[in-house]
Every structure is written in C-alpha cells, then in structure tokens.
Write an enzyme that holds these catalytic residues in place. Structure first.
Site, PDB file in Angstrom:
ATOM      1  N   LYS A 120       4.023 -21.260 -18.634  1.00  0.00           N
ATOM      2  CA  LYS A 120       3.259 -20.016 -18.488  1.00  0.00           C
ATOM      3  C   LYS A 120       4.138 -18.782 -18.698  1.00  0.00           C
ATOM      4  O   LYS A 120       3.648 -17.735 -19.093  1.00  0.00           O
ATOM      5  CB  LYS A 120       2.564 -19.983 -17.137  1.00  0.00           C
ATOM      6  CG  LYS A 120       1.470 -21.042 -17.053  1.00  0.00           C
ATOM      7  CD  LYS A 120       0.595 -20.895 -15.837  1.00  0.00           C
ATOM      8  CE  LYS A 120      -0.578 -21.849 -15.885  1.00  0.00           C
ATOM      9  NZ  LYS A 120      -0.205 -23.268 -15.720  1.00  0.00           N
TER      10      LYS A 120
HETATM   11  C1  LIG Z   1      -0.970 -24.341 -16.219  1.00  0.00           C
HETATM   12  C2  LIG Z   1      -0.353 -25.660 -16.388  1.00  0.00           C
HETATM   13  C3  LIG Z   1      -0.970 -26.677 -17.148  1.00  0.00           C
HETATM   14  C4  LIG Z   1      -2.329 -26.527 -17.784  1.00  0.00           C
HETATM   15  O1  LIG Z   1      -2.363 -25.572 -18.810  1.00  0.00           O
HETATM   16  P1  LIG Z   1      -3.771 -24.994 -19.314  1.00  0.00           P
HETATM   17  O2  LIG Z   1      -3.429 -23.884 -20.245  1.00  0.00           O
HETATM   18  O3  LIG Z   1      -4.472 -24.519 -18.080  1.00  0.00           O
HETATM   19  O4  LIG Z   1      -4.491 -26.106 -19.989  1.00  0.00           O
HETATM   20  C5  LIG Z   1      -0.295 -27.878 -17.300  1.00  0.00           C
HETATM   21  N1  LIG Z   1       0.913 -28.084 -16.734  1.00  0.00           N
HETATM   22  C6  LIG Z   1       1.530 -27.132 -16.007  1.00  0.00           C
HETATM   23  C7  LIG Z   1       2.848 -27.423 -15.407  1.00  0.00           C
HETATM   24  C8  LIG Z   1       0.937 -25.886 -15.808  1.00  0.00           C
HETATM   25  O5  LIG Z   1       1.556 -24.952 -15.072  1.00  0.00           O
END
Ligand SMILES: *Cc1c(COP(=O)(O)O)cnc(C)c1O
Length: 477
Positions: A120
């Site tokens: 993220k």
């Molecule tokens: C947010 C997240 C996801 C999922 O990603 P999306 O964009 O919501 O599909 C998967 N793994 C981790 C570690 C995350 O922080």
C-alpha cells in the site's frame, strides 16, 4: 482525459478534481472516459527508465489538470531508494520494486520495501505528495478520517506525516492489532497524526467513521476526507508496477507475462486489468483469495455473492478478510459494456437479492478478459511458506503465500508469471513461526520499533466523543 462515474450521475471532471473527492456524488466510482493506449515503441522506450521516471510516463496519461513538471517532481520525490529502503539483503533497493525469480518462470515482484512494509506504500506515498501539492495550490486544508485494522492506516499515516495542510485522524480497535502494527502507528510523533484507539472492534470503528462522514454539515465544516482504496489516484499509481514488472521479466517487446495477485478489495489486481487495457502484454491475471472466496466464486461461476459479516472469516491472511470488494464495480462496469444503466441495474439487484450473476455476452467478456482465480486456505499458505523457505531460503508473508499457491495451480505452461508481494513477513511473525519454525528478520528501519514511545488517545466507541476530539484538534490553524 476526463473521468465519469460508473453510475452516470456526475459531470465529467479532471484527475485533479476527482482525487480529492474520492467517491462520486451519485455513489459510483470514477473511471476514465476511455483508457489511454501505450504502443509497443513506447514500451521499448521505457525499458531503461528509473521507477520514478516510469511512474511519470504512466501517470501523465491519467493526470489531467496537473502540471507536467509538477507531476515529474512528485514522482521523483516519492519513488526514492531512501523511502523504499527495506529490500531483502542482496536485492537492489534503487529498483524500488526488485524482481526475484523463485523457480522456473515464477517471479516475486517485491512491492513491500516502503516504510510500512506493505504494497500500500507504493500508491499511498504518492497520494500524500499529490494531496499536499493540490491543497497548496488551492489554499485548502484536509482532515483525513479513517478506520483501520492494520495495514491501510499505517500506510496512510506514513504517507501524510509532516505534510502541510493535512491532518490524519485514524481510528483503530484498541488492543486488537499485533504489537508490531500498533508500534508502527502509535510511535509516530508528528503533530499532524492523531491515533484514536477505540474500545471496540474494527467494525465499530468503521461505523463511527461512516456516521461522521454522513453528517454532511460536520464533514464540510471540518474539511473531512478519506484515502480509501477506491481513490482513483491509488489505482492509477498501482498500474506503474505492472509496467515495471513486465519490463523486468519480458525478454521481447511483445512477450505476454501473467500476474498473480493476492486480493481483498480488488484494488491491486484492478490496476493490472487497467494496464492490460492500456496495451501491456498481460497473459492472465490470477486472482488469489483466502478462505473468503467471493471473487474466486465469481470468476468460476459468474455469480457475485458478497457474504454477511457472520460469514466473513478471520484468517491468517487478515488483509484479505473482505467480503465486498469495493473496487470490483470498476471491473464490472468495463465487462458489461461500460453502461451506467446496466451497472445501476446490477447494483440494485445486489442490494435487493444479495447477489447478481453475469451470463450471455457479459460472461463471454469476463472469460475473454484474462482473469482466472483460486483460493488458498491456512494449510496451503503454511505449506507454501515452509516449502519456499526450505528450498530457496526466501521467506514470504501469508498473503503473498496465497498468491504463490494459486499461481502454481493456475499459471499457463511456458508463460512467465509474476507474483505480487503484498507485505513483508516481519509484519506477520506468528504465522511465519508456525509455518517455518523461525522468526522473520525485521528490516533495519524498523529495528526497535516496539520499544519506541507511543502516542495515542483511548476512546469509547462513541460518535460524539470522536467529533469533539476532531473539533478540538482542528480549531487551531
Ligand atoms: C491490502 C492488502 C491486500 C489486498 O489488496 P486489495 O487491493 O485490497 O485487493 C493484500 N495483502 C496485503 C498485505 C494487504 O495489505
């Protein structure tokens, strides 16, 4: 490039206008009126670029209303080896997202080298710089309100800390996050970051955020905004690493490469779909779910059936414990002919019956869209983590392990496949210990994190108390 709502109710607007708005006024999501196309000769020209300059080339296709030189400097100040410094030993941090081959044609695109050790950071760090730039131009302030169960909140705080014109009020469930996650957020001492530990569950914290956001007068008078995963600027910034991964893996100008993506809100993999629409040679997009397998069911049957909270399970890949994937609407809009009327009808059916099923021409388009999906459960992720550790000495986190598990099952023979690494194992130490019998190494930027002093406000799950707190801390300019 202008943007419209999937539900058709908003006037076309620029990127600069929509990124601070988040959701469209009609409740839909903003999408580009049409996707920009990238030619093979452009792809060839992009081969030697740094991540920051590649990000500029990709984002300038989306960023209407932003001055090009400003955009270039936002990209260059965001994507630095200093910010993305948590690479594995032996991996080149200046690549920002280094690619590591795990086994025959199966690669790991390391997206979690940023400050909070999750992918993220890739988009959120850019969003922080972009918000500061836009607010500065408009002489405005923004108070970001959110609720987090871990990853999103910390990524937002590290992206917004110290930024002019921005404050963050982040609600988290008191005593319900891991020690590492708690320390990551609560140890921030920046005066524009406010951690509110609510004595309740994540859902209660989320309900408070919704209640505050639904008080339109309060929202307007306190300049409340959000940074959730439906924000278009996050999706667009995520398309960049698909280009980067493809450029690192493809041997020729038109070699198709597949991507396997651990999915929750469908934001990460949606960016891959957009890169494919732009002309990137993407063979297949492999969606990996955990025990919460709504998306796997959809790609197998055409039926989209989100579960209620009682049937949304707590798993050892917790960031994918999501039932209603908020970005899925953008994909459905595309595969059902980009018709707002059709989209509204499907969402009405979803509200009334709890599900909808795509069939006929729509289902043919889904099948032609390059997606496939599978599920990985606790035993699968443990086996994958342990197996990789024993055979290649690479540790992966539980979410990434779901991606690798499903990639091995679903990848096409002879086609390279890149798994997106969504977090580092250090964030999920207890599952790593259960799987591999060791504790994951902690990157040096996070050494001693849990010993740093923490700063947070404990509060009852009470909307009034949260509003008062925001009011008190936004009255001084
Ligand atoms: C947010 C997240 C996801 C999922 O990603 P999306 O964009 O919501 O599909 C998967 N793994 C981790 C570690 C995350 O922080």
């Amino acid at each position: 490039m202008s943007y419209v709502s999937t539900r058709g109710g908003d006037a076309p607007a620029t990127y600069a206008e929509i990124v601070l708005r988040g959701l469209a006024q009609d409740g839909g999501l903003f999408v580009p009126q049409s996707y920009p196309r990238v030619t093979p000769s452009e792809l060839r020209r992009w081969r030697g670029l740094s991540y920051a300059d590649l990000a500029f080339e990709v984002l300038r296709l989306f960023a209407s209303g932003i001055d090009e030189e400003a955009l270039r400097s936002l990209c260059r100040s965001t994507y630095t080896a200093q910010t993305y410094c948590n690479a594995r030993p032996g991996q080149d941090a200046s690549e920002i997202t280094p690619l590591l081959w795990l086994e025959d044609g199966l690669g790991l695109l390391q997206l979690s080298n940023g400050p909070t050790l999750a992918f993220k950071d890739m988009a959120m760090q850019f969003l922080g710089a972009l918000f500061e730039h836009l607010l500065g131009l408009q002489g405005r302030r923004l108070n970001i309100l959110g609720a987090t169960s871990g990853d999103t909140g910390s990524a937002a705080e590290y992206a917004m800390r110290g930024r002019r014109g921005i404050r963050v009020f982040m609600l988290s469930p008191y005593g319900r996050m891991s020690g590492f996650q708690r320390a990551q957020m609560y140890s921030l001492q920046d005066p524009n970051i406010f951690n509110i530990a609510v004595k309740g569950t994540f859902d209660q914290a989320q309900d408070i955020v919704k209640a505050v956001s639904n008080d339109h007068a309060f929202k307007a008078s306190h300049a409340i905004g959000t940074v959730n995963s439906i924000n278009w600027a996050r999706v667009a910034a995520q398309t960049v690493y698909y280009f980067k991964g493809w450029l690192a893996a493809a041997g020729s100008d038109d070699e198709p490469v597949s991507f396997a993506v651990p999915s929750g809100n469908f934001g990460d993999v949606l960016a891959g779909w957009i890169a494919r629409q732009m002309g990137l040679p993407v063979a297949s997009l492999i969606v990996a779910t955990n025990e919460n397998d709504v998306l796997a069911e959809f790609f197998e049957t055409g039926c989209y059936r989100p579960r209620d909270p009682a049937h949304t399970y707590v798993t050892s890949s917790p960031s994918m414990d999501i039932s209603r994937a908020s970005n899925f609407e953008r994909y459905v809009f595309d595969v059902t002919g980009r018709s707002p009327e059709r989209l509204r009808a499907l969402w009405k059916e979803l509200d009334e019956k709890g599900s909808f099923t795509l069939s006929g021409e729509d289902w043919e388009r889904v099948k032609a869209s390059g997606f496939c999906a599978g599920r990985s459960v606790h035993a699968d992720r443990l086996r994958t983590i342990r197996g990789l550790w024993e055979t290649s000495g690479v540790l992966v986190d539980p979410h990434t392990a779901d991606g690798i598990t499903v990639a091995r099952r679903k990848r096409l023979p002879g086609v390279k496949c890149i798994c997106l690494e969504t977090a580092q194992p250090a964030k999920f130490a207890s599952t790593i210990r259960e799987a591999a019998g060791i504790l994951p190494p902690v990157p040096s930027s996070c050494a001693g994190l849990e010993d740093r002093p923490q700063r947070f406000e404990v509060m009852e799950p009470d909307v009034r108390a949260v509003k008062d707190y925001i009011d008190r801390h936004t009255s001084e300019q």
